[in-house]
Design a protein around this motif. Structure first.
Motif, PDB file in Angstrom:
ATOM      1  N   ASP A 215     -15.070   8.637  -2.897  1.00  0.00           N
ATOM      2  CA  ASP A 215     -14.383   9.414  -1.867  1.00  0.00           C
ATOM      3  C   ASP A 215     -12.896   9.583  -2.130  1.00  0.00           C
ATOM      4  O   ASP A 215     -12.188  10.232  -1.368  1.00  0.00           O
TER       5      ASP A 215
ATOM      6  N   ASP B 160     -20.782  10.982  -8.165  1.00  0.00           N
ATOM      7  CA  ASP B 160     -20.876  11.603  -6.853  1.00  0.00           C
ATOM      8  C   ASP B 160     -21.593  10.669  -5.877  1.00  0.00           C
ATOM      9  O   ASP B 160     -22.089   9.609  -6.254  1.00  0.00           O
ATOM     10  N   TYR B 161     -21.618  11.070  -4.622  1.00  0.00           N
ATOM     11  CA  TYR B 161     -22.192  10.224  -3.580  1.00  0.00           C
ATOM     12  C   TYR B 161     -23.682   9.974  -3.825  1.00  0.00           C
ATOM     13  O   TYR B 161     -24.185   8.862  -3.626  1.00  0.00           O
TER      14      TYR B 161
ATOM     15  N   SER C  64     -17.063  15.619   0.375  1.00  0.00           N
ATOM     16  CA  SER C  64     -18.365  15.679  -0.276  1.00  0.00           C
ATOM     17  C   SER C  64     -19.427  16.078   0.736  1.00  0.00           C
ATOM     18  O   SER C  64     -19.325  15.716   1.919  1.00  0.00           O
TER      19      SER C  64
ATOM     20  N   SER D  23     -20.548  13.036   2.621  1.00  0.00           N
ATOM     21  CA  SER D  23     -19.530  12.218   3.278  1.00  0.00           C
ATOM     22  C   SER D  23     -19.744  12.179   4.782  1.00  0.00           C
ATOM     23  O   SER D  23     -19.960  13.213   5.417  1.00  0.00           O
TER      24      SER D  23
ATOM     25  N   PHE E 181     -16.199  22.725  -0.411  1.00  0.00           N
ATOM     26  CA  PHE E 181     -16.322  21.275  -0.518  1.00  0.00           C
ATOM     27  C   PHE E 181     -15.371  20.809  -1.622  1.00  0.00           C
ATOM     28  O   PHE E 181     -15.526  21.183  -2.781  1.00  0.00           O
TER      29      PHE E 181
ATOM     30  N   GLY F 287     -14.881  17.601  -2.558  1.00  0.00           N
ATOM     31  CA  GLY F 287     -15.426  16.463  -3.281  1.00  0.00           C
ATOM     32  C   GLY F 287     -14.852  15.125  -2.876  1.00  0.00           C
ATOM     33  O   GLY F 287     -15.469  14.085  -3.091  1.00  0.00           O
TER      34      GLY F 287
END
Length: 311
Positions: free
Chosen positions: A59, A91-92, A164, A167, A193, A195
């Motif tokens: 994040d 990434d998430y 993201s 998120s 977005f 990110g």
């Protein structure tokens, strides 16, 4: 005890084609599966047994994440009496997949990514602690100081940045509160977005979007460090409170290690100088126990927004 730090650089997954939001998340996770195994799947069985691996949703910028987690990893390595390795992911979704597939042992997740991990693991991952601040978390909506935007109602027809897609504080809960105020997010806004939370702030500051939503703690940190100019950017809306981030452990982690981890986090004392360094980097006054039921509201919001599949 010496701790080995893994620094992994991987390119992001290719863009996902348009479609229903729940379908996009499925594709994100499928892509993340391949990415995750390319990052850490090649480690030997011995490494898995002798190193405790932690990760975090990205994040913030990768260099900032590593800076934040190095002192914590050092502390945990002493508690667990084994090396603790921080394994960045791109990434998430990759953080979720790595935890569910037990390629990492513990992850710093947002409320929404915890809900995704719980769903994908059939409830086998377990949130163990959260910061005291995460019991009453908020998001802020920002715009340029000279903007005509004064309230959520003024957002119709403008460009708007989330962080993201996965998120909690940078997308799901801002989306939830936008909808509750009568904004049709997908039709009333031109969405981007960024990110990450800091990237959202910089996008608004640079005029790439008219407004954006981000984690209140990241906003406060950016202001404190002088990385955003409050003469040029301002907050025009702050959401109600909700539960957010937590440390979640993988399925089947031993009860002995689980207990040591909980005790270690709760024992961090801001009156102790070395502990205070860890807490300050985590933007925490202290850590407290958490439980799965605290995130039921986030799960309901995700289902209502069609951001969580049925499986």
């Amino acid at each position: 005890m010496t701790r080995s730090t893994s620094v992994v650089v991987q390119r992001l997954c290719s863009a996902v084609s348009p479609g229903a939001r729940s379908q996009r998340f499925t594709r994100f996770l499928a892509c993340a599966t391949l990415l995750t195994f390319s990052i850490i799947g090649g480690q030997s069985h011995a490494d898995t047994q002798n190193t405790f691996r932690i990760s975090a949703i990205p994040d913030e910028a990768p260099t900032e994440l590593i800076r934040k987690f190095e002192p914590l990893a050092d502390y945990l390595s002493q508690v667990l009496e084994m090396p603790v390795s921080f394994v960045p992911v791109t990434d998430y979704a990759a953080a979720v997949e790595a935890l569910v597939s037990e390629q990492i042992d513990m992850a710093w997740l947002g409320g929404f990514t915890y809900v995704q991990a719980a769903q994908r693991s059939d409830g086998k991952v377990e949130p163990i602690v959260q910061r005291a601040e995460d019991e009453r978390f908020q998001s802020v909506f920002i715009t340029q100081t000279d903007s005509a935007i004064q309230s959520i109602a003024d957002l119709k027809g403008v460009s708007f940045s989330f962080g993201s897609p996965s998120s909690t504080s940078g997308h799901l809960m801002p989306r939830h509160y936008l909808s509750s105020e009568g904004i049709d997010v997908d039709n009333d806004l031109s969405i981007a977005f960024s990110g990450a939370h800091d990237a959202t702030a910089f996008s608004v500051a640079g005029g790439r979007v008219a407004a954006g939503a981000l984690n209140i703690k990241v906003w406060e940190k950016l202001v404190e460090e002088g990385k955003v100019d409050t003469d040029k950017l301002r907050v025009f809306y702050t959401t109600p409170e909700y539960h957010d981030y937590n440390w979640t452990i993988r399925p089947a982690l031993s009860s002995d290690i689980r207990g040591k981890l909980i005790d270690a986090f709760i024992a961090l004392d801001p009156e102790n100088e070395s502990d205070r360094i860890i807490l300050d980097l985590q933007r925490a006054t202290r850590f407290v126990p958490t439980e799965a039921s605290f995130y039921d509201g986030i799960k309901r919001a995700a289902i209502a927004a069609e951001l969580l599949g049925s499986n």
